[in-house]
Design an enzyme around this catalytic site. Structure first.
Site, PDB file in Angstrom:
ATOM      1  N   CYS A 228     -16.546   3.242 -20.208  1.00 45.25           N
ATOM      2  CA  CYS A 228     -17.891   3.200 -19.497  1.00 45.25           C
ATOM      3  C   CYS A 228     -18.661   1.812 -20.359  1.00 45.25           C
ATOM      4  O   CYS A 228     -19.513   1.392 -19.424  1.00 45.25           O
ATOM      5  CB  CYS A 228     -18.671   4.289 -19.922  1.00 45.25           C
TER       6      CYS A 228
ATOM      7  N   GLU B 126       1.078  -1.192  -0.076  1.00 40.73           N
ATOM      8  CA  GLU B 126       0.007   0.052   0.175  1.00 40.73           C
ATOM      9  C   GLU B 126       0.927   1.326   0.126  1.00 40.73           C
ATOM     10  O   GLU B 126       0.594   2.255  -0.654  1.00 40.73           O
ATOM     11  CB  GLU B 126      -0.840  -0.215   1.182  1.00 40.73           C
TER      12      GLU B 126
ATOM     13  N   CYS C 129     -24.759   5.053 -12.805  1.00 45.05           N
ATOM     14  CA  CYS C 129     -23.377   6.160 -12.928  1.00 45.05           C
ATOM     15  C   CYS C 129     -24.183   7.423 -13.320  1.00 45.05           C
ATOM     16  O   CYS C 129     -24.536   7.619 -14.506  1.00 45.05           O
ATOM     17  CB  CYS C 129     -22.452   5.858 -13.525  1.00 45.05           C
TER      18      CYS C 129
ATOM     19  N   CYS D 139     -17.746  -0.907 -18.025  1.00 48.38           N
ATOM     20  CA  CYS D 139     -18.282  -0.745 -16.444  1.00 48.38           C
ATOM     21  C   CYS D 139     -19.304  -1.329 -15.824  1.00 48.38           C
ATOM     22  O   CYS D 139     -20.554  -1.234 -16.400  1.00 48.38           O
ATOM     23  CB  CYS D 139     -18.160   0.586 -16.278  1.00 48.38           C
TER      24      CYS D 139
ATOM     25  N   CYS E  31     -12.596   3.095 -14.656  1.00 44.54           N
ATOM     26  CA  CYS E  31     -12.975   4.619 -14.823  1.00 44.54           C
ATOM     27  C   CYS E  31     -11.779   5.336 -14.776  1.00 44.54           C
ATOM     28  O   CYS E  31     -11.365   5.983 -13.879  1.00 44.54           O
ATOM     29  CB  CYS E  31     -13.757   4.788 -13.352  1.00 44.54           C
TER      30      CYS E  31
END
Ligand code: SF4
Length: 375
Positions: free
Chosen positions: A220, A51, A229, A223, A213
């Site tokens: 899209c 991370e 959305c 997606c 995205c």
């Protein structure tokens, strides 16, 4: 982390899409990234390491560094016992070196204050150096199944688009609202399933932002949440997130003394903290060509040779580097070249192991092998 708002208190018109979290979880299982080395474990040490490395850095770049770090420092105790020079040396080239310094400080704190065991909650993790709220949420949700929302740059983009969240994220209070909305989106997940669902949700929402995205050309048509959305419905996908105040880019010029000896030694000193490349080993930097020349012993001032300038881009700053080459005779090998407290000659075996700024490493590696012996 902000206190979550209740569903019925969500600021209008930001409505939670039905079954949002469950959809992200289901999509991640079949379409997300599932073969990254830090995904095969719930051990907080490698998850934390990944991370921190992934902040501002792409997965493809992190992979090598992650494996090298784990090999050299297989657990938090090994990392805590390393010197800062070793950590910076291994981090060299990954950039944003404050992450490496905090990584080391964090490992030392986990060992000294937490008996070598990472805190088991996002709130506890946030007390450690270099772990902000989003990173703490990522570690706690992945390792312990805690119901906490991450909100990194990718996730902000996904959520602002899906929700049509058009408040200005330059303002901290708007970011707090978005974080509260992100947290509320997790409420429908069943408490019994959290240990499985939360790691997948966290990974899924990150994957969605990184692979679908996207900033400029969101995919899209691929997606999984396109039907709910708001940005898609408005045909204004790239209008989100709204951020009116951008940090202004600045630029700075440095003249960089690349001093070497015929046997491959290089003159380096540690950069002061705070400042550019703080804590790294670097060739001496000067604010002008004349300042560089005047800092040298008079006998060798006319031996300098200008190399082509380089442009190095930092997050908010352009660094214009003007390398100035100086080859000095062996008699300088045992002497101090400049009266800098931390400067000294490093052999061709030593300098490649140091934490060096990326452009300097490239420059040294490009110099003729008979002039700079490496490894
Ligand atoms: Fe992003 Fe397009 Fe999906 Fe909306 S539909 S979340 S804009 S990729």
């Amino acid at each position: 982390m902000p206190k979550p708002l209740k569903y019925d208190k969500l600021p209008l018109p930001y409505e939670a899409p039905a079954a949002w979290a469950q959809r992200v979880v289901a999509w991640q299982l079949t379409h997300g990234r599932n073969d990254l080395p830090w995904q095969s474990t719930r051990d907080p040490y490698p998850v934390w390491l990944s991370e921190i490395m992934l902040q501002q850095t792409q997965v493809v770049t992190v992979l090598d560094y992650f494996n090298r770090f784990l090999k050299r420092f297989p657990n938090v105790l090994a990392l805590a016992q390393a010197t800062q020079d070793e950590v910076l040396g291994l981090w060299s080239g990954l950039g944003y070196y404050s992450r490496a310094r905090n990584l080391h400080a964090c490992a030392q704190q986990v060992v000294s204050e937490w008996s070598g065991v990472f805190p088991r909650s996002a709130a506890g993790l946030q007390t450690l150096p270099g772990i902000g709220p989003s990173t703490a949420a990522a570690i706690a949700s992945i390792c312990y199944g805690e119901r906490v929302a991450i909100l990194d740059g990718n996730v902000k983009r996904v959520l602002t688009r899906v929700l049509g969240f058009d408040a200005d994220l330059s303002q901290a209070r708007n970011e707090r609202v978005l974080w509260a909305l992100a947290q509320n989106l997790l409420e429908p997940l069943s408490a019994a399933d959290l240990t499985k669902a939360m790691p997948r949700y966290t990974q899924g929402v990150m994957d969605l932002g990184a692979t679908v995205c996207r900033l400029r050309k969101p995919l899209c048509l691929e997606c999984p949440v396109a039907d709910v959305c708001t940005a898609r419905q408005q045909g204004r996908e790239t209008a989100y997130p709204v951020k009116t105040r951008r940090v202004k880019r600045t630029s700075q010029s440095y003249w960089c003394l690349v001093a070497t000896t015929p046997c491959g030694d290089v003159w380096l000193s540690t950069r002061p903290t705070p400042g550019v490349w703080a804590g790294l080993y670097c060739a001496e930097l000067f604010e002008s060509h004349s300042a560089l020349v005047q800092a040298l012993p008079p006998k060798i001032q006319n031996q300098v040779q200008d190399l082509p300038p380089l442009l190095h881009k930092l997050t908010h700053r352009d660094l214009h580097l003007h390398p100035v080459r100086l080859q000095v005779s062996k008699s300088y090998i045992q002497k101090a070249l400049l009266p800098t407290p931390t400067g000294r000659w490093f052999s061709g075996k030593e300098w490649p192991e140091l934490g060096l700024p990326a452009p300097l490493r490239v420059l040294l590696e490009q110099l003729e092998p008979q002039q700079i012996l490496s490894r």
